[in-house]
Design a protein around this motif. Structure first.
Motif: not given
Length: 181
Positions: A90-105
């Motif tokens: 394990v070298v990293d996570t996507t913890r601090d990344r947020k999806a764009r609203f339209s993709y969340m929808q």
């Protein structure tokens, strides 16, 4: 040699790994005491040994965690659930990344997060194994160009699915053939 030019991207094979519906069947429930159980009643990380076995010959493969557990638990705690042979990768996570609203929808938030991470880090050889990577066809510069970078899993079978294992093994062989050429 193309691998020595950082402008062309990072060639280290990177595997984006989810937990629920990937390394075990079903989805996690976290109780007030911080205990994790699965709504399926199945054992936690029952398929992790399969991933350890598939990755064993390929010592250079790195893991980036994409699990939703990162929204509730600390990164250290999330990583601590993995067997040591996966933890060390394990070298990293996507913890601090947020999806764009339209993709969340439209349900493709995880796909957006993984794609933006891979592009942002200029990853050349990457694969995402996840039970919630939807809408992949619409990502990338050209429609369909990233389809081979994602393995959409059945959440009841995770990576125990033969087809999923075959795709992961093909990717591993493919990226290692390229790096030794």
């Amino acid at each position: 040699m193309e691998h020595s030019n950082p402008l062309l991207g990072r060639a280290t094979p990177t595997l984006f790994v989810d937990y629920d519906g990937t390394l075990h069947s079903g989805h996690a429930l976290l109780d007030a005491d911080g205990q994790v159980t699965l709504e399926s009643g199945r054992p936690l990380f029952e398929y992790a040994p399969l991933l350890v076995e598939m990755l064993e010959p390929y010592r250079d493969v790195e893991i980036v965690l994409t699990t939703s557990w990162l929204q509730t638990l600390s990164t250290e705690k999330v990583i601590s659930y993995l067997p040591p042979d996966l933890t060390r990768r394990v070298v990293d996570t996507t913890r601090d990344r947020k999806a764009r609203f339209s993709y969340m929808q439209n349900g493709s938030g995880r796909t957006d997060i993984i794609t933006s991470y891979a592009y942002g880090k200029r990853l050349k050889n990457w694969l995402a194994i996840d039970d919630s990577v939807y809408g992949v066809y619409h990502f990338g510069r050209e429609p369909g160009e990233l389809v081979r970078n994602f393995v959409l899993l059945d959440s009841t079978r995770g990576i125990s699915d033969e087809g999923a294992q075959q795709r992961i093994r093909e990717w591993l062989a493919e990226v290692h053939k390229e790096s030794s050429a």
